[in-house]
Design a protein around this motif. Structure first.
Motif, PDB file in Angstrom:
ATOM      1  N   ALA A   1       0.781  -1.078  -0.216  1.00 45.82           N
ATOM      2  CA  ALA A   1       0.114   0.150   0.016  1.00 45.82           C
ATOM      3  C   ALA A   1       0.911   1.286  -0.062  1.00 45.82           C
ATOM      4  CB  ALA A   1      -1.097   0.151   1.171  1.00 45.82           C
ATOM      5  N   ARG A   2       1.787   1.128   0.865  1.00 47.08           N
ATOM      6  CA  ARG A   2       2.814   2.314   1.012  1.00 47.08           C
ATOM      7  C   ARG A   2       3.494   2.535  -0.351  1.00 47.08           C
ATOM      8  NH1 ARG A   2       4.709   0.588   6.850  1.00 47.08           N
ATOM      9  NH2 ARG A   2       3.102   1.551   8.039  1.00 47.08           N
ATOM     10  N   LEU A   3       3.953   1.384  -0.971  1.00 47.00           N
ATOM     11  CA  LEU A   3       4.757   1.561  -2.247  1.00 47.00           C
ATOM     12  C   LEU A   3       3.775   1.924  -3.473  1.00 47.00           C
ATOM     13  CD1 LEU A   3       6.899   0.834  -4.240  1.00 47.00           C
ATOM     14  CD2 LEU A   3       5.990  -1.414  -4.549  1.00 47.00           C
ATOM     15  N   VAL A   4       2.497   1.722  -3.400  1.00 52.30           N
ATOM     16  CA  VAL A   4       1.478   2.227  -4.219  1.00 52.30           C
ATOM     17  C   VAL A   4       1.416   3.781  -4.097  1.00 52.30           C
ATOM     18  CG1 VAL A   4      -0.833   2.207  -5.307  1.00 52.30           C
ATOM     19  CG2 VAL A   4       0.217   0.174  -4.970  1.00 52.30           C
ATOM     20  N   GLN A   5       1.191   4.314  -2.772  1.00 51.99           N
ATOM     21  CA  GLN A   5       0.913   5.701  -2.329  1.00 51.99           C
ATOM     22  C   GLN A   5       1.816   6.559  -3.059  1.00 51.99           C
ATOM     23  OE1 GLN A   5       0.446   5.209   1.775  1.00 51.99           O
ATOM     24  NE2 GLN A   5      -1.558   5.988   1.807  1.00 51.99           N
ATOM     25  N   ASP A   6       3.273   5.990  -2.955  1.00 51.86           N
ATOM     26  CA  ASP A   6       4.410   6.803  -3.505  1.00 51.86           C
ATOM     27  C   ASP A   6       4.399   6.579  -4.938  1.00 51.86           C
ATOM     28  OD1 ASP A   6       5.267   7.510  -0.856  1.00 51.86           O
ATOM     29  OD2 ASP A   6       6.728   6.078  -0.746  1.00 51.86           O
ATOM     30  N   VAL A   7       4.023   5.757  -5.568  1.00 46.80           N
ATOM     31  CA  VAL A   7       3.976   5.367  -7.234  1.00 46.80           C
ATOM     32  C   VAL A   7       3.129   6.652  -7.536  1.00 46.80           C
ATOM     33  CG1 VAL A   7       3.386   4.246  -9.036  1.00 46.80           C
ATOM     34  CG2 VAL A   7       4.940   2.934  -7.295  1.00 46.80           C
ATOM     35  N   LEU A   8       2.058   6.842  -7.047  1.00 45.83           N
ATOM     36  CA  LEU A   8       1.185   7.740  -7.338  1.00 45.83           C
ATOM     37  C   LEU A   8       1.388   9.140  -7.187  1.00 45.83           C
ATOM     38  CD1 LEU A   8      -2.157   6.160  -5.838  1.00 45.83           C
ATOM     39  CD2 LEU A   8      -1.409   5.997  -8.391  1.00 45.83           C
ATOM     40  N   SER A   9       2.474   9.457  -6.100  1.00 48.39           N
ATOM     41  CA  SER A   9       2.944  10.793  -5.646  1.00 48.39           C
ATOM     42  C   SER A   9       4.084  11.054  -6.476  1.00 48.39           C
ATOM     43  CB  SER A   9       2.790  10.953  -4.209  1.00 48.39           C
ATOM     44  OG  SER A   9       3.769  10.062  -3.423  1.00 48.39           O
ATOM     45  N   LEU A  10       5.157  10.091  -6.247  1.00 47.11           N
ATOM     46  CA  LEU A  10       6.378  10.406  -6.821  1.00 47.11           C
ATOM     47  C   LEU A  10       6.645   9.779  -8.106  1.00 47.11           C
ATOM     48  CD1 LEU A  10       8.122   9.241  -3.416  1.00 47.11           C
ATOM     49  CD2 LEU A  10       7.230  11.602  -4.173  1.00 47.11           C
ATOM     50  N   GLY A  11       5.820   8.831  -8.751  1.00 45.74           N
ATOM     51  CA  GLY A  11       6.269   8.295  -9.908  1.00 45.74           C
ATOM     52  C   GLY A  11       6.942   6.842  -9.693  1.00 45.74           C
ATOM     53  N   PRO A  12       7.002   5.820 -10.520  1.00 44.91           N
ATOM     54  CA  PRO A  12       7.386   4.499 -10.308  1.00 44.91           C
ATOM     55  C   PRO A  12       8.932   4.711  -9.989  1.00 44.91           C
ATOM     56  CG  PRO A  12       6.916   4.699 -12.666  1.00 44.91           C
ATOM     57  CD  PRO A  12       6.150   5.938 -12.016  1.00 44.91           C
TER      58      PRO A  12
ATOM     59  N   ARG B   1      11.046   6.987  -9.142  1.00 42.47           N
ATOM     60  CA  ARG B   1      11.503   7.388  -7.368  1.00 42.47           C
ATOM     61  C   ARG B   1      10.975   6.522  -6.397  1.00 42.47           C
ATOM     62  NH1 ARG B   1      12.389  12.409  -5.387  1.00 42.47           N
ATOM     63  NH2 ARG B   1      12.836  12.297  -3.131  1.00 42.47           N
ATOM     64  N   ALA B   2       9.780   6.168  -6.478  1.00 46.36           N
ATOM     65  CA  ALA B   2       9.024   5.228  -5.466  1.00 46.36           C
ATOM     66  C   ALA B   2       9.850   3.909  -5.392  1.00 46.36           C
ATOM     67  CB  ALA B   2       7.788   4.743  -6.111  1.00 46.36           C
ATOM     68  N   ALA B   3      10.197   3.321  -6.614  1.00 43.91           N
ATOM     69  CA  ALA B   3      10.962   2.114  -6.754  1.00 43.91           C
ATOM     70  C   ALA B   3      12.245   2.335  -5.762  1.00 43.91           C
ATOM     71  CB  ALA B   3      11.302   1.655  -7.871  1.00 43.91           C
ATOM     72  N   ARG B   4      13.004   3.500  -5.785  1.00 42.17           N
ATOM     73  CA  ARG B   4      14.461   3.668  -5.305  1.00 42.17           C
ATOM     74  C   ARG B   4      14.049   3.955  -3.770  1.00 42.17           C
ATOM     75  NH1 ARG B   4      15.151   7.301  -9.613  1.00 42.17           N
ATOM     76  NH2 ARG B   4      14.677   9.217  -8.356  1.00 42.17           N
ATOM     77  N   GLU B   5      13.033   4.712  -3.552  1.00 47.39           N
ATOM     78  CA  GLU B   5      12.949   4.897  -1.861  1.00 47.39           C
ATOM     79  C   GLU B   5      12.521   3.566  -1.305  1.00 47.39           C
ATOM     80  OE1 GLU B   5      11.882   7.792  -0.164  1.00 47.39           O
ATOM     81  OE2 GLU B   5      12.309   9.380  -1.688  1.00 47.39           O
ATOM     82  N   HIS B   6      11.863   2.592  -2.035  1.00 46.75           N
ATOM     83  CA  HIS B   6      11.366   1.286  -1.235  1.00 46.75           C
ATOM     84  C   HIS B   6      12.543   0.193  -1.698  1.00 46.75           C
ATOM     85  CE1 HIS B   6       7.265   2.477   0.244  1.00 46.75           C
ATOM     86  NE2 HIS B   6       7.421   3.401  -0.708  1.00 46.75           N
TER      87      HIS B   6
ATOM     88  N   GLN C   1       9.831  -2.173 -12.309  1.00 47.14           N
ATOM     89  CA  GLN C   1       8.702  -3.181 -12.543  1.00 47.14           C
ATOM     90  C   GLN C   1       7.911  -3.498 -11.490  1.00 47.14           C
ATOM     91  OE1 GLN C   1      12.059  -3.477 -13.444  1.00 47.14           O
ATOM     92  NE2 GLN C   1      11.978  -3.013 -15.609  1.00 47.14           N
ATOM     93  N   THR C   2       8.529  -3.900 -10.276  1.00 44.45           N
ATOM     94  CA  THR C   2       7.482  -4.165  -9.058  1.00 44.45           C
ATOM     95  C   THR C   2       6.896  -3.058  -8.948  1.00 44.45           C
ATOM     96  OG1 THR C   2       9.315  -5.886  -8.364  1.00 44.45           O
ATOM     97  CG2 THR C   2       7.842  -4.895  -6.632  1.00 44.45           C
ATOM     98  N   ALA C   3       7.455  -1.884  -8.637  1.00 43.33           N
ATOM     99  CA  ALA C   3       6.643  -0.604  -8.311  1.00 43.33           C
ATOM    100  C   ALA C   3       5.771  -0.657  -9.273  1.00 43.33           C
ATOM    101  CB  ALA C   3       7.295   0.584  -8.250  1.00 43.33           C
ATOM    102  N   ALA C   4       5.631  -0.499 -10.638  1.00 45.38           N
ATOM    103  CA  ALA C   4       4.536  -0.357 -11.834  1.00 45.38           C
ATOM    104  C   ALA C   4       3.699  -1.556 -11.679  1.00 45.38           C
ATOM    105  CB  ALA C   4       5.438  -0.399 -12.996  1.00 45.38           C
ATOM    106  N   LYS C   5       4.247  -2.714 -11.194  1.00 46.25           N
ATOM    107  CA  LYS C   5       3.200  -3.925 -11.093  1.00 46.25           C
ATOM    108  C   LYS C   5       2.164  -3.564  -9.955  1.00 46.25           C
ATOM    109  CE  LYS C   5       4.091  -7.320  -8.491  1.00 46.25           C
ATOM    110  NZ  LYS C   5       4.816  -8.638  -8.015  1.00 46.25           N
ATOM    111  N   TRP C   6       2.540  -3.309  -8.673  1.00 45.48           N
ATOM    112  CA  TRP C   6       1.487  -3.023  -7.855  1.00 45.48           C
ATOM    113  C   TRP C   6       0.635  -1.919  -7.985  1.00 45.48           C
ATOM    114  CZ3 TRP C   6       0.146  -6.832  -5.114  1.00 45.48           C
ATOM    115  CH2 TRP C   6       1.077  -7.908  -4.738  1.00 45.48           C
ATOM    116  N   ALA C   7       1.227  -0.844  -8.773  1.00 46.96           N
ATOM    117  CA  ALA C   7       0.314   0.323  -8.848  1.00 46.96           C
ATOM    118  C   ALA C   7      -0.664  -0.017 -10.145  1.00 46.96           C
ATOM    119  CB  ALA C   7       1.191   1.479  -9.740  1.00 46.96           C
TER     120      ALA C   7
END
Length: 520
Positions: free
Chosen positions: A21-32, A34-39, A44-50
């Motif tokens: 859930a937190r990964l998806v929140q960050d994808v929506l706010s930061l882009g896939p 940046r979110a992937a780096r943060e987590h 691909q994983t970030a984009a999959k869950w989004a």
């Protein structure tokens, strides 16, 4: 407006669901990317869950109903429960109920926190004749470190007899040790980033005390530290619990509650290292990057009150609660998994703050938003904020950094175009600025007024859409004026910002929807 189901999943008892859930929140706010780096995951994983969230909603982030959690996952959830339980008034029974396990399972999971080890025996010998006290806590991706001081007991005088440990300290120590289990979610931290923490620890120590560190893994510590203990594994770290209790009054209850509250808040989304330093003896404030005003966070009742406000705001957002509705103790106790007596105490705090009106029948009424409410709230924020800004001109490098980070977070939210999330980031920026001022009484007052604004905005719903570019422009201008030391220019920009916001909100009042009051 954010998805309430996604927000709820970000606090789910299942760690895997929380992470998604937190990964998806960050994808929506930061882009896939940046979110992937943060987590620490692939793009691909970030984009999959989004994508799963976009196609199937928050439900696609939960585990399949047929998949049972493993014993290891349940044990991890039990040990980290002090960080994610809805209130700080948790118990083995409430944790068992939340996880759907027996109390004996909880007791077995906590067994590591009761067993003595050779490591704890060595520490007992190293501290003989000296009284330990906690100075600070540092949690990075690589290690967790508890910094303490050892004060020598005068010759010929026996150490003070073991006193009964305050329940607040007891809970905070479990929470401190649980922080080690969420380290994998923290981005990498360089030794240079932790230097301000160690500087504050050294400053907070008594002049004649010996510095000691207890680390979950090998950790770089300054030369001033004389006694160093490093655990071999997580079980040895957890086994420090009975040792810490045996050392007696390691923390004043107020400091313990402050530490516990900040750890719980950080653990919801640990995107940076956690630092906390106990205020130095005789000082009025803590200057740590994670420090908060002691007036605002005095105890579990205040933490529960904040959670009640969040529950009411969520109910308003979902259309189940409106201004003038009655909210019962029974409903809140059920949602927050706590007792009605504890809810009643927290509701009295909210009534004192003007956020609720307690009525007969063990219920409270959510105030109806009026013109006078808006005028009074913004007038108070205008005056108090001017005092904060004049004091913030003298901020330390660490305090400036915390405000700069909150401004960066605001600009990231603004880039998404999400009005309500940007508004929340704006309030967070203002609160961080208040904390950086060092005004330990005024800063908590502004936080209470911020709660009023959040409720106002929730009541207005989609009618409230303050221009995002104006929020960013005003906050950036205030920060830059403070940063150049021009307090009067910063104050003038603050007043203009508040006046514009008040004018906008007053203009939306006629369009605010209402409905007959009900009971929840």
């Amino acid at each position: 407006m954010g998805d309430p189901e996604l927000e709820a999943l970000s606090r789910d008892v299942d760690e895997a669901v929380r992470v998604r859930a937190r990964l998806v929140q960050d994808v929506l706010s930061l882009g896939p990317a940046r979110a992937a780096r943060e987590h620490g995951v692939t793009r691909q994983t970030a984009a999959k869950w989004a994508q799963r969230y976009r196609t199937g909603g928050a439900a696609r982030l939960s585990r399949p109903a047929h998949r049972r959690r493993t014993t290891l996952e349940l044990r991890h959830a039990t040990l980290t429960a002090p960080l994610w339980m809805p209130t700080t008034k948790w118990s083995s029974r409430s944790i068992a109920d939340a996880l759907g396990v027996s109390q004996s399972f909880v007791a077995r999971a906590w067994e590591a926190m009761r067993a003595g080890t050779a490591f704890s025996a060595d520490l007992t010998a190293a501290t003989a004749g000296r009284q330990p006290a906690v100075l600070g806590l540092l949690v990075t991706a690589e290690y967790a470190v508890l910094a303490c001081q050892l004060t020598a007991v005068p010759r010929g005088q026996d150490p003070a007899p073991r006193a009964r440990v305050d329940p607040a300290v007891h809970r905070s120590l479990r929470t401190v040790l649980a922080s080690e289990l969420v380290r994998p979610q923290v981005p990498a931290t360089s030794p240079a980033d932790t230097r301000p923490f160690w500087d504050e620890v050294v400053d907070a120590a008594d002049p004649d005390a010996t510095l000691m560190t207890l680390a979950s893994q090998e950790a770089p510590v300054p030369a001033e530290v004389s006694v160093r203990g490093v655990c071999r594994d997580v079980d040895e770290w957890l086994s420090l619990f009975p040792l810490l209790l045996g050392w007696g009054p390691l923390l004043p209850p107020a400091s313990a509650l402050q530490l516990e509250g900040e750890l719980r808040s950080w653990a919801r989304g640990p995107r940076r290292a956690f630092t906390w330093v106990r205020p130095a003896t005789g000082t009025a404030r803590s200057r740590g990057s994670a420090a908060r005003s002691p007036v605002r966070h005095l105890g579990p009742e205040r933490a529960l009150a904040d959670e009640i406000v969040g529950t009411i705001r969520q109910g308003i957002a979902e259309g189940r609660i409106a201004g003038g509705d009655r909210v019962t103790e029974r409903f809140l106790a059920g949602r927050l998994r706590t007792s009605r007596a504890q809810v009643r105490t927290a509701m009295r705090l909210l009534e004192r703050d003007g956020l609720l009106t307690i009525t007969t029948g063990h219920a409270a009424v959510v105030p109806v938003l009026t013109r006078s409410d808006v005028v009074e709230t913004y007038a108070a924020r205008r005056a108090l904020g001017a005092l904060v800004i004049r004091a913030a001109v003298r901020w330390s490098p660490q305090e400036r950094q915390s405000v700069a980070e909150s401004l960066d977070a605001l600009e990231r939210c603004a880039a998404t175009g999400d009005v309500h999330r940007t508004g929340e980031a704006d309030i967070a920026f203002q609160n961080t600025l208040a904390e950086a001022s060092g005004l330990v009484r005024i800063a908590p007052m502004l936080e209470v007024l911020a709660d009023h604004l959040r409720v106002f905005i929730a009541v207005m719903g989609l009618e409230y859409a303050y221009p995002i570019d104006a929020i960013v422009r005003d906050d950036r201008a205030i920060f830059e004026a403070i940063d150049t030391g021009d307090g009067e220019v910063a104050v003038e920009r603050w007043r203009r910002k508040i006046d514009d916001a008040a004018t906008y909100m007053l203009g939306q009042l006629p369009a605010t929807r209402s409905r007959p009051s009900g009971s929840t």
